[in-house]
Design a protein around this motif. Structure first.
Motif, PDB file in Angstrom:
ATOM      1  N   LYS A   1       0.821  -1.205   0.000  1.00 27.00           N
ATOM      2  CA  LYS A   1       0.000   0.000   0.000  1.00 27.00           C
ATOM      3  C   LYS A   1       0.860   1.262   0.000  1.00 27.00           C
ATOM      4  O   LYS A   1       0.554   2.243  -0.701  1.00 27.00           O
ATOM      5  CB  LYS A   1      -0.940   0.002   1.207  1.00 27.00           C
ATOM      6  N   ARG A   2       1.929   1.262   0.765  1.00 26.29           N
ATOM      7  CA  ARG A   2       2.802   2.437   0.781  1.00 26.29           C
ATOM      8  C   ARG A   2       3.451   2.645  -0.587  1.00 26.29           C
ATOM      9  O   ARG A   2       3.513   3.763  -1.099  1.00 26.29           O
ATOM     10  CB  ARG A   2       3.877   2.267   1.869  1.00 26.29           C
ATOM     11  N   ARG A   3       3.939   1.570  -1.179  1.00 23.36           N
ATOM     12  CA  ARG A   3       4.530   1.686  -2.513  1.00 23.36           C
ATOM     13  C   ARG A   3       3.478   2.051  -3.558  1.00 23.36           C
ATOM     14  O   ARG A   3       3.765   2.766  -4.531  1.00 23.36           O
ATOM     15  CB  ARG A   3       5.237   0.384  -2.878  1.00 23.36           C
ATOM     16  N   GLY A   4       2.241   1.581  -3.336  1.00 24.57           N
ATOM     17  CA  GLY A   4       1.150   1.962  -4.230  1.00 24.57           C
ATOM     18  C   GLY A   4       0.887   3.457  -4.184  1.00 24.57           C
ATOM     19  O   GLY A   4       0.620   4.086  -5.214  1.00 24.57           O
ATOM     20  N   GLU A   5       0.954   4.041  -2.981  1.00 21.92           N
ATOM     21  CA  GLU A   5       0.784   5.490  -2.851  1.00 21.92           C
ATOM     22  C   GLU A   5       1.845   6.233  -3.662  1.00 21.92           C
ATOM     23  O   GLU A   5       1.545   7.193  -4.378  1.00 21.92           O
ATOM     24  CB  GLU A   5       0.894   5.903  -1.383  1.00 21.92           C
ATOM     25  N   GLN A   6       3.078   5.784  -3.535  1.00 23.28           N
ATOM     26  CA  GLN A   6       4.164   6.446  -4.255  1.00 23.28           C
ATOM     27  C   GLN A   6       3.984   6.296  -5.766  1.00 23.28           C
ATOM     28  O   GLN A   6       4.195   7.249  -6.525  1.00 23.28           O
ATOM     29  CB  GLN A   6       5.496   5.859  -3.798  1.00 23.28           C
ATOM     30  N   ALA A   7       3.581   5.099  -6.185  1.00 23.70           N
ATOM     31  CA  ALA A   7       3.408   4.854  -7.615  1.00 23.70           C
ATOM     32  C   ALA A   7       2.283   5.693  -8.196  1.00 23.70           C
ATOM     33  O   ALA A   7       2.340   6.106  -9.364  1.00 23.70           O
ATOM     34  CB  ALA A   7       3.137   3.368  -7.850  1.00 23.70           C
ATOM     35  N   ALA A   8       1.246   5.954  -7.396  1.00 21.97           N
ATOM     36  CA  ALA A   8       0.094   6.713  -7.889  1.00 21.97           C
ATOM     37  C   ALA A   8       0.466   8.144  -8.276  1.00 21.97           C
ATOM     38  O   ALA A   8      -0.236   8.774  -9.079  1.00 21.97           O
ATOM     39  CB  ALA A   8      -1.013   6.720  -6.837  1.00 21.97           C
ATOM     40  N   HIS A   9       1.570   8.656  -7.738  1.00 24.64           N
ATOM     41  CA  HIS A   9       1.993  10.017  -8.089  1.00 24.64           C
ATOM     42  C   HIS A   9       2.373  10.137  -9.560  1.00 24.64           C
ATOM     43  O   HIS A   9       2.472  11.251 -10.089  1.00 24.64           O
ATOM     44  CB  HIS A   9       3.160  10.459  -7.204  1.00 24.64           C
ATOM     45  N   ALA A  10       2.572   8.998 -10.233  1.00 23.21           N
ATOM     46  CA  ALA A  10       2.863   9.037 -11.666  1.00 23.21           C
ATOM     47  C   ALA A  10       1.691   9.614 -12.463  1.00 23.21           C
ATOM     48  O   ALA A  10       1.862   9.985 -13.627  1.00 23.21           O
ATOM     49  CB  ALA A  10       3.195   7.638 -12.176  1.00 23.21           C
ATOM     50  N   PHE A  11       0.530   9.710 -11.848  1.00 24.24           N
ATOM     51  CA  PHE A  11      -0.625  10.310 -12.516  1.00 24.24           C
ATOM     52  C   PHE A  11      -0.331  11.750 -12.915  1.00 24.24           C
ATOM     53  O   PHE A  11      -0.816  12.242 -13.936  1.00 24.24           O
ATOM     54  CB  PHE A  11      -1.848  10.232 -11.609  1.00 24.24           C
ATOM     55  N   GLY A  12       0.430  12.445 -12.067  1.00 28.32           N
ATOM     56  CA  GLY A  12       0.845  13.801 -12.405  1.00 28.32           C
ATOM     57  C   GLY A  12      -0.230  14.851 -12.287  1.00 28.32           C
ATOM     58  O   GLY A  12      -0.076  15.974 -12.792  1.00 28.32           O
ATOM     59  N   GLY A  13      -1.329  14.520 -11.636  1.00 27.68           N
ATOM     60  CA  GLY A  13      -2.416  15.473 -11.455  1.00 27.68           C
ATOM     61  C   GLY A  13      -2.961  15.378 -10.037  1.00 27.68           C
ATOM     62  O   GLY A  13      -2.333  14.792  -9.157  1.00 27.68           O
ATOM     63  N   PRO A  14      -4.144  15.931  -9.781  1.00 27.61           N
ATOM     64  CA  PRO A  14      -4.731  15.887  -8.444  1.00 27.61           C
ATOM     65  C   PRO A  14      -4.886  14.450  -7.953  1.00 27.61           C
ATOM     66  O   PRO A  14      -5.529  13.632  -8.609  1.00 27.61           O
ATOM     67  CB  PRO A  14      -6.091  16.563  -8.623  1.00 27.61           C
ATOM     68  N   LEU A  15      -4.306  14.164  -6.799  1.00 24.14           N
ATOM     69  CA  LEU A  15      -4.266  12.795  -6.276  1.00 24.14           C
ATOM     70  C   LEU A  15      -4.737  12.771  -4.831  1.00 24.14           C
ATOM     71  O   LEU A  15      -4.234  13.521  -3.988  1.00 24.14           O
ATOM     72  CB  LEU A  15      -2.842  12.244  -6.361  1.00 24.14           C
ATOM     73  N   LEU A  16      -5.703  11.902  -4.549  1.00 22.15           N
ATOM     74  CA  LEU A  16      -6.182  11.681  -3.180  1.00 22.15           C
ATOM     75  C   LEU A  16      -5.728  10.306  -2.715  1.00 22.15           C
ATOM     76  O   LEU A  16      -5.938   9.308  -3.421  1.00 22.15           O
ATOM     77  CB  LEU A  16      -7.708  11.762  -3.120  1.00 22.15           C
ATOM     78  N   LEU A  17      -5.125  10.240  -1.536  1.00 29.05           N
ATOM     79  CA  LEU A  17      -4.733   8.967  -0.933  1.00 29.05           C
ATOM     80  C   LEU A  17      -5.718   8.666   0.189  1.00 29.05           C
ATOM     81  O   LEU A  17      -5.697   9.317   1.236  1.00 29.05           O
ATOM     82  CB  LEU A  17      -3.302   9.054  -0.392  1.00 29.05           C
ATOM     83  N   ALA A  18      -6.596   7.711  -0.064  1.00 27.48           N
ATOM     84  CA  ALA A  18      -7.654   7.367   0.898  1.00 27.48           C
ATOM     85  C   ALA A  18      -7.149   6.259   1.808  1.00 27.48           C
ATOM     86  O   ALA A  18      -7.259   5.072   1.483  1.00 27.48           O
ATOM     87  CB  ALA A  18      -8.911   6.931   0.163  1.00 27.48           C
ATOM     88  N   ARG A  19      -6.585   6.636   2.957  1.00 23.11           N
ATOM     89  CA  ARG A  19      -6.015   5.670   3.890  1.00 23.11           C
ATOM     90  C   ARG A  19      -7.116   5.143   4.816  1.00 23.11           C
ATOM     91  O   ARG A  19      -7.377   5.684   5.887  1.00 23.11           O
ATOM     92  CB  ARG A  19      -4.888   6.311   4.693  1.00 23.11           C
TER      93      ARG A  19
END
Length: 313
Positions: free
Chosen positions: A118-136
């Motif tokens: 999950k932590r690595r998934g959060e980091q990987a999601a930043h590749a979207f390059g736009g508005p990003l919500l991390l729902a923990r």
């Protein structure tokens, strides 16, 4: 909104897709086709674990994307990169497991297992390059649960008879109904919220006593709840959380999972329905299934076997 749900046929993803349809959104569900997506959605079939798995999405665009993936973070990164510039907002359903137990810091990048994924998934999601919500999200309960925690308790209480009830009776619990998680995620996407949010009810939204009393009533009042001291349970070798789902004895682990600060999410609009609604609706769903509750293949089966319970009682 035009919404893409990566997943959308299981537990959390299904709740999000259903609520979005109910709200009048145009919903696309992307999955491998192993389960039927909610009515009112458009299904796109593909395997995102393969190099060309996301090609089935074509060149479509969306206002918001919700990603429920919980395993290899490379899959999250591939989706985030593929959807860069094609969606206005991206939500990654993460977990409060990304925190080091009892501390306000995140697990290291090389942490093994679910927390690390999950932590690595959060980091990987930043590749979207736009508005990003991390729902923990914390402990998630409600209809469609495929982990087995609330379904196990409901089935156990329905069976009735002397029943081990782990104390103390007033032990505070934190959890979130999957439909309340869905509402927060969709609202956050619509308003463009970004960053991490710890999503779980306030501590003490219910207690172990209210939780089991309510479940017993909903399932017919057949169980004779035998409230038992935590140390007695631990001395018998019974494992909290796995053999007795939801329950953790007072101590550091309970504080970490059932006493978290969720003021940030509450201020952003998180609302939590009464525990009676969650339990009643889950029981109605569970009893409508011909083969019992679904079980995720990548998660262990939870619950206490009758012989061990009877031996302690």
């Amino acid at each position: 909104m035009r919404i893409l749900v990566l997943g959308g046929s299981g537990f959390v993803g299904r709740s999000i897709a259903e609520l979005a349809v109910e709200r009048g959104d145009d919903v696309t569900v992307f999955n491998r086709g192993h389960a039927t997506a909610p009515a009112g959605t458009r299904t796109v079939i593909g395997d995102r674990q393969t190099p060309t798995g996301l090609d089935a999405l074509g060149d479509s665009t969306w206002d918001a994307v919700v990603d429920t993936w919980s395993a290899d973070a490379a899959v999250v990164g591939a989706a985030a990169r593929a959807l860069h510039g094609r969606a206005g907002h991206y939500t990654y359903i993460s977990s409060r497991s990304v925190y080091v137990l009892g501390e306000d810091r995140l697990v290291p990048d090389d942490e093994p297992g679910y927390a690390g994924d999950k932590r690595r998934g959060e980091q990987a999601a930043h590749a979207f390059g736009g508005p990003l919500l991390l729902a923990r999200a914390g402990l998630i309960l409600g209809p469609y649960e495929n982990i087995g925690r609330l379904p196990w308790w409901l089935n156990r209480l329905r069976r009735g008879g002397p029943t081990l009830a782990p104390g103390p009776y007033d032990l505070p619990l934190q959890y979130l109904d999957t439909r309340d998680l869905a509402a927060f995620v969709l609202d956050a996407a619509a308003t463009g919220r970004t960053g991490p949010y710890d999503l779980v009810s306030p501590s003490g939204h219910t207690t172990m006593g209210e939780f089991l009393d309510t479940a017993n009533t909903v399932t017919g009042g057949r169980a004779d709840l035998r409230w038992t001291d935590p140390q007695t349970i631990l001395d018998a070798g019974i494992q909290p959380w796995t053999q007795l789902p939801v329950w953790l004895p007072p101590g550091p682990l309970h504080a970490a999972l059932h006493q978290g600060d969720v003021s940030h999410a509450l201020a952003a609009g998180l609302r939590c329905r009464p525990v009676t609604d969650t339990i009643t609706d889950t029981w109605a769903w569970l009893t409508s299934l011909p083969g019992g509750a679904p079980q995720r293949a990548d998660r262990p089966v939870v619950g206490l076997d009758p012989q061990t319970e009877a031996g302690l009682l």
